[in-house]
Design a protein around this motif. Structure first.
Motif, PDB file in Angstrom:
ATOM      1  N   ALA A   1     -29.037  19.868 -73.106  1.00  0.00           N
ATOM      2  CA  ALA A   1     -28.885  18.775 -72.673  1.00  0.00           C
ATOM      3  C   ALA A   1     -29.844  17.425 -72.191  1.00  0.00           C
ATOM      4  O   ALA A   1     -30.221  16.994 -72.332  1.00  0.00           O
ATOM      5  N   GLY A   2     -30.829  18.409 -71.412  1.00  0.00           N
ATOM      6  CA  GLY A   2     -31.856  17.643 -70.919  1.00  0.00           C
ATOM      7  C   GLY A   2     -32.994  17.513 -72.596  1.00  0.00           C
ATOM      8  O   GLY A   2     -33.568  16.152 -71.981  1.00  0.00           O
ATOM      9  N   GLU A   3     -32.846  17.986 -73.503  1.00  0.00           N
ATOM     10  CA  GLU A   3     -33.228  18.444 -74.529  1.00  0.00           C
ATOM     11  C   GLU A   3     -33.324  16.693 -74.990  1.00  0.00           C
ATOM     12  O   GLU A   3     -34.420  16.037 -75.499  1.00  0.00           O
ATOM     13  N   CYS A   4     -31.935  16.161 -75.360  1.00  0.00           N
ATOM     14  CA  CYS A   4     -31.130  15.575 -75.488  1.00  0.00           C
ATOM     15  C   CYS A   4     -31.857  14.340 -74.436  1.00  0.00           C
ATOM     16  O   CYS A   4     -32.220  13.090 -74.911  1.00  0.00           O
ATOM     17  N   PHE A   5     -31.455  14.051 -72.968  1.00  0.00           N
ATOM     18  CA  PHE A   5     -32.123  13.029 -72.887  1.00  0.00           C
ATOM     19  C   PHE A   5     -33.595  12.926 -72.222  1.00  0.00           C
ATOM     20  O   PHE A   5     -33.696  11.737 -72.706  1.00  0.00           O
ATOM     21  N   ASP A   6     -34.129  13.365 -72.987  1.00  0.00           N
ATOM     22  CA  ASP A   6     -36.181  13.705 -72.752  1.00  0.00           C
ATOM     23  C   ASP A   6     -36.038  12.861 -74.568  1.00  0.00           C
ATOM     24  O   ASP A   6     -36.995  12.545 -74.278  1.00  0.00           O
ATOM     25  N   LYS A   7     -35.752  13.255 -75.218  1.00  0.00           N
ATOM     26  CA  LYS A   7     -35.705  13.014 -76.638  1.00  0.00           C
ATOM     27  C   LYS A   7     -35.429  11.646 -77.262  1.00  0.00           C
ATOM     28  O   LYS A   7     -35.794  10.831 -77.470  1.00  0.00           O
ATOM     29  N   THR A   8     -34.342  11.385 -76.548  1.00  0.00           N
ATOM     30  CA  THR A   8     -33.792  10.037 -76.836  1.00  0.00           C
ATOM     31  C   THR A   8     -34.542   8.772 -75.667  1.00  0.00           C
ATOM     32  O   THR A   8     -34.851   7.918 -75.982  1.00  0.00           O
TER      33      THR A   8
ATOM     34  N   ILE B   1     -20.197  25.816 -60.573  1.00  0.00           N
ATOM     35  CA  ILE B   1     -21.630  25.509 -59.657  1.00  0.00           C
ATOM     36  C   ILE B   1     -22.079  25.298 -61.387  1.00  0.00           C
ATOM     37  O   ILE B   1     -22.657  25.498 -61.912  1.00  0.00           O
ATOM     38  N   LEU B   2     -23.324  24.377 -60.204  1.00  0.00           N
ATOM     39  CA  LEU B   2     -24.107  23.822 -61.720  1.00  0.00           C
ATOM     40  C   LEU B   2     -25.226  23.739 -60.966  1.00  0.00           C
ATOM     41  O   LEU B   2     -25.770  24.111 -60.044  1.00  0.00           O
ATOM     42  N   GLY B   3     -26.689  23.945 -61.923  1.00  0.00           N
ATOM     43  CA  GLY B   3     -27.758  24.206 -61.861  1.00  0.00           C
ATOM     44  C   GLY B   3     -28.719  24.003 -62.660  1.00  0.00           C
ATOM     45  O   GLY B   3     -27.563  23.667 -64.442  1.00  0.00           O
ATOM     46  N   GLY B   4     -30.207  23.828 -63.106  1.00  0.00           N
ATOM     47  CA  GLY B   4     -30.759  23.193 -63.962  1.00  0.00           C
ATOM     48  C   GLY B   4     -30.654  21.969 -63.559  1.00  0.00           C
ATOM     49  O   GLY B   4     -30.711  21.262 -62.766  1.00  0.00           O
ATOM     50  N   GLY B   5     -32.672  21.606 -63.966  1.00  0.00           N
ATOM     51  CA  GLY B   5     -32.593  20.086 -64.100  1.00  0.00           C
ATOM     52  C   GLY B   5     -32.001  18.553 -64.298  1.00  0.00           C
ATOM     53  O   GLY B   5     -31.803  17.808 -63.184  1.00  0.00           O
ATOM     54  N   VAL B   6     -31.154  18.885 -64.761  1.00  0.00           N
ATOM     55  CA  VAL B   6     -30.576  18.465 -65.476  1.00  0.00           C
ATOM     56  C   VAL B   6     -28.897  17.523 -64.347  1.00  0.00           C
ATOM     57  O   VAL B   6     -28.211  17.137 -64.073  1.00  0.00           O
ATOM     58  N   SER B   7     -28.730  19.014 -63.423  1.00  0.00           N
ATOM     59  CA  SER B   7     -27.917  18.624 -62.259  1.00  0.00           C
ATOM     60  C   SER B   7     -28.572  17.981 -61.382  1.00  0.00           C
ATOM     61  O   SER B   7     -27.807  17.464 -60.549  1.00  0.00           O
ATOM     62  N   ALA B   8     -29.546  17.591 -61.749  1.00  0.00           N
ATOM     63  CA  ALA B   8     -29.909  17.072 -60.549  1.00  0.00           C
ATOM     64  C   ALA B   8     -29.096  14.927 -60.405  1.00  0.00           C
ATOM     65  O   ALA B   8     -29.336  14.236 -59.895  1.00  0.00           O
ATOM     66  N   ASN B   9     -28.873  15.045 -62.645  1.00  0.00           N
ATOM     67  CA  ASN B   9     -27.853  13.386 -62.435  1.00  0.00           C
ATOM     68  C   ASN B   9     -27.164  13.357 -61.327  1.00  0.00           C
ATOM     69  O   ASN B   9     -26.392  13.763 -61.389  1.00  0.00           O
TER      70      ASN B   9
ATOM     71  N   LEU C   1     -34.201  20.972 -55.381  1.00  0.00           N
ATOM     72  CA  LEU C   1     -34.094  22.442 -56.506  1.00  0.00           C
ATOM     73  C   LEU C   1     -33.270  22.397 -57.242  1.00  0.00           C
ATOM     74  O   LEU C   1     -33.208  23.797 -57.815  1.00  0.00           O
ATOM     75  N   ALA C   2     -32.870  21.479 -57.796  1.00  0.00           N
ATOM     76  CA  ALA C   2     -32.392  21.493 -58.750  1.00  0.00           C
ATOM     77  C   ALA C   2     -32.522  22.177 -60.103  1.00  0.00           C
ATOM     78  O   ALA C   2     -33.159  22.485 -61.638  1.00  0.00           O
ATOM     79  N   THR C   3     -34.315  20.496 -60.422  1.00  0.00           N
ATOM     80  CA  THR C   3     -34.973  21.266 -61.159  1.00  0.00           C
ATOM     81  C   THR C   3     -36.212  22.642 -61.098  1.00  0.00           C
ATOM     82  O   THR C   3     -36.123  23.029 -59.436  1.00  0.00           O
ATOM     83  N   ASP C   4     -37.108  23.048 -61.804  1.00  0.00           N
ATOM     84  CA  ASP C   4     -37.422  24.542 -61.291  1.00  0.00           C
ATOM     85  C   ASP C   4     -38.624  24.357 -60.305  1.00  0.00           C
ATOM     86  O   ASP C   4     -39.801  23.569 -60.222  1.00  0.00           O
ATOM     87  N   ASN C   5     -38.833  25.668 -59.422  1.00  0.00           N
ATOM     88  CA  ASN C   5     -38.847  25.915 -58.046  1.00  0.00           C
ATOM     89  C   ASN C   5     -39.398  27.550 -57.795  1.00  0.00           C
ATOM     90  O   ASN C   5     -38.905  28.102 -59.045  1.00  0.00           O
TER      91      ASN C   5
END
Ligand code: KG4
Ligand code: ZN
Length: 342
Positions: A167-174, A273-281, A306-310
């Protein structure tokens, strides 16, 4: 009983060093440092592994030195480090640094799964009590899109994942196709604005399929065609970029919510439970809040920072799931580590 962990994160493009403690059952963040490489990778429109490694090599000792001044090493009980999944050379860089510290300080080194850490960071200020389980975890980052059934801390079953792009890759590429900077999630979210005049409709891939898998490459291709087919004047207008951003975000969000809710129903989950960078959206968080409210189930969202890598998430994971003690020389990085693998 109190316990303090020095935690390291180098699996991708963020170097993180943190000290996290557990006192009277409560988790406390004592130090949290991050050296972000997004500026460096922006030029390439994505992560450049060799540069990522170079930055980790440079930044780990720098962050560690500052951390040592902030939190007394004599109070640390163990070192925790991400051992997978991630970029292999970057994982080894972190692991070898952790080993060196473990040897020097006479501390054990706890290996941490990056995806489990994305889940467990939700318990930084909430106890993982049994009323929350089973939980359906949606992990959405630049490299992964996974639905995981969690019966308790340490017990995971992979329900589904993406068959192509994350999903994040799709945000990044588009985002890149629209001329927006890397990483693409935040600028897409910032630009998203529905247009009254432009009728933009993008597909919701696999939304109705009877499984828990995802696919985002079709959406990416649809975006490419939509941009290519628009008259130049339209394509270059701010209204077009905003409308595309709105529809991209809507398509990704709707698919993620729909599949997660399907898993919640099928497994009678008590929480999401949500996790990962896209869960900051923000839109994603709003839509999940609305769904959880109508279904009357709990929703755990990681604090946005703390949603994105840390490294805090790595420390929290090590505190909540101590695991068995592994000799330093037996520790290994596993770039393909996968939650729930037998
Ligand atoms: O978890 P993460 O920091 O790194 C990986 O493990 O991959 O996730 C990074 C991803 C990127 O694709 C980025 O575009 C996305 O998270 N992201 C967002 C937002 N903030 C970061 N996507 C959508 N909306 C955001 N606000
Ligand atoms: Zn991540």
């Amino acid at each position: 009983m109190s316990m303090r962990v020095l935690a390291l994160e180098t699996s991708c493009d963020e170097t993180g060093v943190a000290v996290v403690g557990k006192e009277k059952g409560e988790i406390k963040v004592l130090s949290a440092r991050l050296a972000s490489q997004t500026e460096i990778h922006r030029e390439y429109g994505g992560i450049h592994p060799t540069l990522a490694l170079r930055e980790h090599k440079k930044n780990l000792p720098l962050l560690f030195r500052k951390t040592k001044e902030e939190a007394d090493p004599r109070q640390w009980d163990r070192v925790a480090v991400t051992v997978g999944p991630g970029l292999e050379p970057c994982l080894w860089q972190g692991l070898n640094f952790a080993r060196k510290l473990g040897r020097g300080l006479g501390l054990p080194v706890a290996p941490v799964d990056h995806m489990e850490a994305h889940i467990l960071v939700n318990f930084v200020d909430q106890v993982p009590d049994s009323s929350l389980f089973p939980a359906v975890c949606l992990l959405v980052s630049g490299g992964h899109t996974q639905l995981v059934l969690m019966k308790k801390v340490g017990d995971y079953r992979m329900l589904g994942e993406t068959r192509d792009d994350a999903a994040g890759e799709c945000f990044d590429k588009t985002a890149r196709m629209l001329g927006l900077p890397y990483p693409g999630g935040p600028p897409i979210a910032a630009k998203a604005h529905r247009s009254e005049d432009l009728n933009i409709e993008l597909p919701r891939p696999m939304m109705g399929a009877d499984d828990y898998d995802f696919s985002f490459s079709g959406l990416k291709t649809a975006v490419l065609y939509r941009i290519r087919d628009a008259p130049q004047k339209v394509r270059e207008s701010e209204e077009f970029v905003q409308a595309m951003a709105y529809e991209i975000q809507a398509a990704i969000t709707e698919v993620l919510v729909k599949k997660t809710v399907k898993a919640v129903e099928d497994f009678k989950a008590k929480s999401i439970i949500l996790g990962g960078g896209v869960s900051a959206n923000r839109r994603l968080r709003q839509d999940f809040r609305a769904r959880a409210r109508t279904r009357g189930i709990s929703l755990l969202l990681p604090p946005k920072n703390l949603a994105t890598d840390n490294a805090v998430m790595v420390g929290v994971a090590a505190l909540l799931r101590p695991g068995k003690r592994i000799p330093l020389e037996d520790l290994e990085a596993d770039p393909d580590m996968r939650l729930g693998k037998e």
